[in-house]
Design a protein around this motif. Structure first.
Motif, PDB file in Angstrom:
ATOM      1  N   GLU A  17      36.843 -28.453  44.472  1.00 49.34           N
ATOM      2  CA  GLU A  17      36.391 -27.388  44.957  1.00 49.34           C
ATOM      3  C   GLU A  17      34.858 -27.435  45.890  1.00 49.34           C
ATOM      4  O   GLU A  17      34.668 -26.900  46.756  1.00 49.34           O
ATOM      5  CB  GLU A  17      36.221 -26.106  43.882  1.00 49.34           C
ATOM      6  N   ALA A  18      34.097 -28.105  44.957  1.00 47.31           N
ATOM      7  CA  ALA A  18      32.788 -28.392  45.474  1.00 47.31           C
ATOM      8  C   ALA A  18      32.706 -29.146  46.941  1.00 47.31           C
ATOM      9  O   ALA A  18      31.665 -29.340  47.567  1.00 47.31           O
ATOM     10  CB  ALA A  18      31.951 -29.045  44.637  1.00 47.31           C
ATOM     11  N   GLU A  19      33.711 -30.024  46.940  1.00 43.62           N
ATOM     12  CA  GLU A  19      34.002 -30.766  48.304  1.00 43.62           C
ATOM     13  C   GLU A  19      33.790 -29.898  49.588  1.00 43.62           C
ATOM     14  O   GLU A  19      33.172 -30.261  50.463  1.00 43.62           O
ATOM     15  CB  GLU A  19      35.124 -31.746  48.372  1.00 43.62           C
ATOM     16  N   ASN A  20      34.361 -28.667  49.361  1.00 41.20           N
ATOM     17  CA  ASN A  20      34.508 -27.753  50.370  1.00 41.20           C
ATOM     18  C   ASN A  20      33.293 -26.604  50.652  1.00 41.20           C
ATOM     19  O   ASN A  20      33.111 -26.268  51.587  1.00 41.20           O
ATOM     20  CB  ASN A  20      35.682 -27.118  50.730  1.00 41.20           C
ATOM     21  N   ALA A  24      29.476 -24.590  44.867  1.00 41.04           N
ATOM     22  CA  ALA A  24      30.589 -24.465  43.935  1.00 41.04           C
ATOM     23  C   ALA A  24      30.142 -24.623  42.525  1.00 41.04           C
ATOM     24  O   ALA A  24      30.395 -24.232  41.555  1.00 41.04           O
ATOM     25  CB  ALA A  24      31.960 -24.948  44.307  1.00 41.04           C
ATOM     26  N   LEU A  25      29.403 -26.006  42.486  1.00 38.44           N
ATOM     27  CA  LEU A  25      28.959 -26.508  41.118  1.00 38.44           C
ATOM     28  C   LEU A  25      28.244 -25.858  40.334  1.00 38.44           C
ATOM     29  O   LEU A  25      28.343 -25.485  39.163  1.00 38.44           O
ATOM     30  CB  LEU A  25      28.135 -27.840  41.501  1.00 38.44           C
ATOM     31  N   GLN A  26      27.114 -25.173  41.019  1.00 38.63           N
ATOM     32  CA  GLN A  26      26.154 -24.145  40.411  1.00 38.63           C
ATOM     33  C   GLN A  26      26.829 -22.960  39.827  1.00 38.63           C
ATOM     34  O   GLN A  26      26.642 -22.588  38.745  1.00 38.63           O
ATOM     35  CB  GLN A  26      24.997 -23.900  41.335  1.00 38.63           C
ATOM     36  N   SER A  27      27.639 -22.178  40.788  1.00 34.34           N
ATOM     37  CA  SER A  27      28.388 -21.165  40.363  1.00 34.34           C
ATOM     38  C   SER A  27      29.458 -21.398  39.224  1.00 34.34           C
ATOM     39  O   SER A  27      29.654 -20.823  38.157  1.00 34.34           O
ATOM     40  CB  SER A  27      29.130 -20.443  41.604  1.00 34.34           C
ATOM     41  N   ALA A  28      30.058 -22.647  39.101  1.00 33.19           N
ATOM     42  CA  ALA A  28      31.146 -22.715  38.330  1.00 33.19           C
ATOM     43  C   ALA A  28      30.048 -23.182  36.854  1.00 33.19           C
ATOM     44  O   ALA A  28      30.609 -22.797  35.611  1.00 33.19           O
ATOM     45  CB  ALA A  28      31.700 -24.195  38.493  1.00 33.19           C
ATOM     46  N   ALA A  29      28.973 -23.625  36.847  1.00 32.87           N
ATOM     47  CA  ALA A  29      28.187 -24.073  35.827  1.00 32.87           C
ATOM     48  C   ALA A  29      27.821 -22.626  35.284  1.00 32.87           C
ATOM     49  O   ALA A  29      27.897 -22.503  33.947  1.00 32.87           O
ATOM     50  CB  ALA A  29      26.865 -24.690  36.248  1.00 32.87           C
ATOM     51  N   ALA A  47      24.925 -31.707  40.503  1.00 31.72           N
ATOM     52  CA  ALA A  47      24.306 -30.553  41.505  1.00 31.72           C
ATOM     53  C   ALA A  47      22.785 -31.404  41.806  1.00 31.72           C
ATOM     54  O   ALA A  47      22.663 -31.785  42.905  1.00 31.72           O
ATOM     55  CB  ALA A  47      24.092 -29.234  41.246  1.00 31.72           C
ATOM     56  N   ALA A  48      22.042 -31.670  40.942  1.00 29.26           N
ATOM     57  CA  ALA A  48      20.726 -32.088  40.991  1.00 29.26           C
ATOM     58  C   ALA A  48      20.602 -33.750  41.498  1.00 29.26           C
ATOM     59  O   ALA A  48      19.794 -34.088  42.215  1.00 29.26           O
ATOM     60  CB  ALA A  48      20.013 -32.467  39.573  1.00 29.26           C
ATOM     61  N   LEU A  49      21.859 -34.446  41.101  1.00 31.23           N
ATOM     62  CA  LEU A  49      22.050 -35.783  41.731  1.00 31.23           C
ATOM     63  C   LEU A  49      21.952 -35.857  43.298  1.00 31.23           C
ATOM     64  O   LEU A  49      21.557 -36.993  43.939  1.00 31.23           O
ATOM     65  CB  LEU A  49      23.162 -36.524  40.980  1.00 31.23           C
TER      66      LEU A  49
END
Lengths: 344, 189
Positions: A17-20, A24-29, A47-49
């Protein structure tokens, strides 16, 4: 399904999902924080990486060096003669263009034209005028730095006819009436050059030249540290300067490790002595360097008068497994033939 | 899609020895390739050196790359970087065994770090140190998939593995990295 397998699958789905959608990473977290805090932590870490990046001065130095080598490569293909007209406009060493976005991807030239057309209006308030002037001065400096440094003299060594030109450029840049941060940037660039020149001379077994260049490097470092101390003394923020110093110390450390692996004991001793001088000056001026694990909370000041910097003057050869000779070429006429493969 | 199309056009022009198109590609990827190499080698000087080799090789061989031929330009470029690093290590294998598959690091104790450690900004040298504690494959997955944001398929192409294998490695890789970072943070305290 086991919890671990479930998590693996969940992570895969979120990553897809985050590829597009980068957010998405933060909201999923946030979404899974209560029922799976560990996976939420992993997502935040991912996300930090994506924001990890080399320090700006390091990137600038690298961009210059890589751009020049690439220009040489392209020129060599063109016959090594006069610079082709199209190459004059390349400026591979210059900072990157603004990132192409979906909206401007098809019209980069239009965007460039638009930026020229937009002019400051004369009635602007004084503050805005000042900002415009500052930007113009910064742009002029960047241009001067970019243009002058992209000249062929950058990789020249003492004894080369181009070396004088290189020193003249540096003198010119150092003489510019710059603010402390910009002046530190130039000083840092000069120090970095001396360091790499010393390394190249040491590799050519020109020990006296290497020592002399290291002495100059020490002088530049002392100037940088003094500049940071002076900014601190005026209650200013010296963190940008200490970041530059830190970068130089790390580079010096890396070269020292490389010379240790190469068994170049003379140069190793000289570098260790130089590192000790830098450390001593840092202590004398009460300058603490950002330690890589945390931001310097006190704007470059040492918390205590006896604080020491993080880099050590006597590194362990095992600390970073640098292959011997890997760091050895750094421009200076070496040819990087066949280092990689064109795997298709 | 627009970006991809723009990039493909640049690649096609660069394949025809168009300097300006290649410069544009260089500008798009210079920082990413440098960061990848820097995080694999640790030294800025070495990273500079290898990144130069990568772009010089890319310029020499870009006409071998065909857009849409099952691999992206990014994957192609990272693959050159991946092999440039391996080549470099191979030359010095007698003295350096950084990428030695047999030298698996000791299993990391489970030390889930506090939230603050994960959320703060990660410095490049800190990440490099943590990556050193991972297996070579985990390191590659972290760098290509998480730091560079390549797709699992692209990472598989670079590593010579199936997409499914990369997906299987992701979770363990990020868990190991989290522990390694927490361990580094503890050691620094």
């Amino acid at each position: 399904m086991s919890p671990k397998l479930d998590r693996t699958q969940q992570l895969n789905e979120i990553l897809d999902e985050a590829e597009n959608s980068p957010g998405a990473l933060q909201s999923a977290a946030q979404r899974i924080q209560t029922h799976d805090p560990e996976l939420a932590s992993d997502l935040r870490l991912i996300a930090a990486l994506r924001n990890v990046a080399p320090a700006r001065p390091e990137m600038e130095t690298a961009r210059l060096a890589i751009g020049q080598r690439l220009t040489r490569e392209i020129l060599a293909e063109s016959g090594g003669g006069a610079e082709p007209a199209s190459l004059r406009t390349l400026h591979l060493s210059e900072p990157p263009m603004p990132e192409v976005t979906a909206t401007n991807a098809l019209a980069p030239s239009l965007a460039a034209r638009a930026s020229i057309i937009i002019r400051p209006v004369a009635r602007w308030a004084r503050q805005r005028k000042r900002a415009v002037i500052s930007i113009a001065v910064a742009a002029a400096i960047l241009l001067a730095v970019g243009v002058t440094l992209s000249m062929a003299s950058v990789d020249s060594l003492p004894g080369s006819p181009l070396y004088g030109l290189k020193l003249s450029e540096e003198s010119f840049l150092l003489a510019l009436p710059l603010g402390p941060d910009a002046h530190a940037q130039v000083l840092s660039m000069v120090a970095m050059r001396r360091l790499h020149e010393a390394q190249a001379e040491a590799q050519a077994h020109h020990d006296a030249e290497a020592q002399s260049l290291l002495n100059q490097y020490n002088q530049d470092m002392i100037q940088l540290i003094t500049l940071a101390a002076s900014v601190n003394a005026h209650d200013g923020d010296s963190s940008a300067i200490t970041a530059q110093i830190s970068q130089l110390v790390l580079t010096q450390d890396s070269i020292l490790r490389s010379s240790t692996t190469m068994g170049d004991s003379l140069f190793q001793q000289a570098l260790s002595a130089s590192a000790a001088t830098v450390q001593q000056t840092l202590q004398q001026q009460h300058i603490a360097l950002p330690n890589g694990n945390a931001q310097n909370n006190d704007k470059g000041r040492s918390p205590q008068p006896t604080a020491t910097a993080t880099a050590t003057p006597t590194p362990s050869p095992q600390a970073t497994p640098t292959p011997p000779g890997v760091s050895g070429s750094h421009g200076h006429g070496h040819h990087h033939g066949g280092g990689g493969s064109n795997n298709q | 899609m627009l970006l991809e199309e723009h990039e493909n056009q640049l690649v096609m022009r660069a394949s025809g020895r168009d300097h300006e198109a290649f410069t544009e590609l260089y500008r798009l990827y210079n920082e990413r390739i440098y960061r990848y190499v820097r995080l694999k080698l640790g030294s800025p000087t070495d990273a500079e050196d290898i990144t130069s080799v990568v772009f010089c090789n890319a310029w020499r061989t870009i006409d071998h790359f065909a857009p849409h031929r099952d691999t992206s330009f990014a994957a192609w470029l990272f693959r050159i970087a991946h092999h440039a690093i391996i080549d470099r290590y191979r030359r010095f294998r007698e003295t350096v065994s950084l990428n030695n598959e047999q030298n698996q690091p000791a299993a990391l104790a489970v030390q889930p770090g506090p939230e603050a450690q994960i959320e703060r900004q990660i410095e490049i040298d800190e990440l490099y140190a943590a990556l050193e504690l991972l297996t070579p494959e985990q390191r590659e997955v972290v760098l290509l998939r998480f730091v560079e944001g390549l797709s699992a398929r692209e990472v598989g192409q670079i590593m010579g593995k199936q997409e499914g294998a990369v997906r299987g490695m992701q979770f363990r890789a990020i868990e190991s990295l989290r522990r390694a970072l927490a361990r580094g943070a503890e050691a620094a305290q």
